[in-house]
Scaffold this motif. Structure first.
Motif, PDB file in Angstrom:
ATOM      1  N   GLU A 183       3.391  11.655   2.401  1.00 14.44           N
ATOM      2  CA  GLU A 183       3.093  10.375   1.770  1.00 14.44           C
ATOM      3  C   GLU A 183       3.895   9.296   2.475  1.00 14.44           C
ATOM      4  OE1 GLU A 183       5.239  10.058  -2.249  1.00 14.44           O
ATOM      5  OE2 GLU A 183       5.049  12.216  -1.906  1.00 14.44           O
ATOM      6  N   ASP A 184       3.418   8.047   2.376  1.00 14.08           N
ATOM      7  CA  ASP A 184       4.114   6.973   3.063  1.00 14.08           C
ATOM      8  C   ASP A 184       3.942   5.664   2.315  1.00 14.08           C
ATOM      9  OD1 ASP A 184       5.538   6.067   5.628  1.00 14.08           O
ATOM     10  OD2 ASP A 184       3.893   4.642   5.410  1.00 14.08           O
ATOM     11  N   ASP A 185       5.006   4.870   2.336  1.00 17.90           N
ATOM     12  CA  ASP A 185       5.003   3.538   1.739  1.00 17.90           C
ATOM     13  C   ASP A 185       4.940   2.474   2.830  1.00 17.90           C
ATOM     14  OD1 ASP A 185       5.363   1.248   0.207  1.00 17.90           O
ATOM     15  OD2 ASP A 185       7.488   1.564  -0.059  1.00 17.90           O
ATOM     16  N   ASP A 186       5.960   2.363   3.639  1.00 18.96           N
ATOM     17  CA  ASP A 186       6.057   1.274   4.612  1.00 18.96           C
ATOM     18  C   ASP A 186       6.170   1.758   6.056  1.00 18.96           C
ATOM     19  OD1 ASP A 186       5.966  -0.566   2.541  1.00 18.96           O
ATOM     20  OD2 ASP A 186       8.136  -0.679   2.342  1.00 18.96           O
TER      21      ASP A 186
ATOM     22  N   GLY B 191       4.568   7.951   9.618  1.00 21.33           N
ATOM     23  CA  GLY B 191       5.233   6.662   9.665  1.00 21.33           C
ATOM     24  C   GLY B 191       5.597   6.250  11.085  1.00 21.33           C
TER      25      GLY B 191
ATOM     26  N   SER C 245       1.162   1.031   4.981  1.00 25.57           N
ATOM     27  CA  SER C 245       1.406   2.475   5.023  1.00 25.57           C
ATOM     28  C   SER C 245       0.816   3.059   6.294  1.00 25.57           C
ATOM     29  CB  SER C 245       0.760   3.147   3.822  1.00 25.57           C
ATOM     30  OG  SER C 245       1.259   2.603   2.633  1.00 25.57           O
TER      31      SER C 245
ATOM     32  N   SER D 121       0.821  -1.214   0.000  1.00 18.72           N
ATOM     33  CA  SER D 121       0.000   0.000   0.000  1.00 18.72           C
ATOM     34  C   SER D 121       0.856   1.266   0.000  1.00 18.72           C
ATOM     35  CB  SER D 121      -0.923   0.010   1.218  1.00 18.72           C
ATOM     36  OG  SER D 121      -0.171   0.057   2.410  1.00 18.72           O
ATOM     37  N   TYR D 122       0.237   2.356  -0.455  1.00 20.38           N
ATOM     38  CA  TYR D 122       0.880   3.666  -0.485  1.00 20.38           C
ATOM     39  C   TYR D 122      -0.185   4.704  -0.153  1.00 20.38           C
ATOM     40  CZ  TYR D 122       4.691   6.776  -1.692  1.00 20.38           C
ATOM     41  OH  TYR D 122       5.735   7.680  -1.624  1.00 20.38           O
TER      42      TYR D 122
END
Length: 88
Positions: free
Chosen positions: A18-21, A32, A28, A4-5
């Motif tokens: 924004e966030d990835d992991d 974070g 996400s 997910s993103y």
């Protein structure tokens, strides 16, 4: 599943964060890891969920926790939403 993103867009439509992991594994999270994100100005914000890779699809769970004085439209604070992310 899929990687997910998340995007958080401000009242002017610009991406604020924004966030990835930032969550566990390939999940996400904004912000974070842990903690909270303070919205810089009053207005309507948009959360966009997508996948990191092109053409990925799968089930997801989106939840939102909001501080005092926030009005939530479309998703109540503390409410979880399950869905399917399709390639279309």
């Amino acid at each position: 599943g899929f990687d997910s993103y998340l995007y958080l867009l401000g009242p002017n439509g610009a991406v604020l964060v924004e966030d990835d992991d930032g969550g566990n594994g390939t999940n996400s999270r904004i912000p974070g890891q842990r903690g909270s994100f303070v919205l810089p100005v009053t207005g309507t914000y948009t959360i966009e969920l997508t996948s990191l890779g092109t053409g990925q699809s799968g089930s997801f769970l989106l939840s939102l926790n909001a501080g005092q004085g926030c009005s939530i439209l479309g998703l109540a604070a503390g409410q979880a939403v399950n869905g399917e992310l399709a390639t279309t």
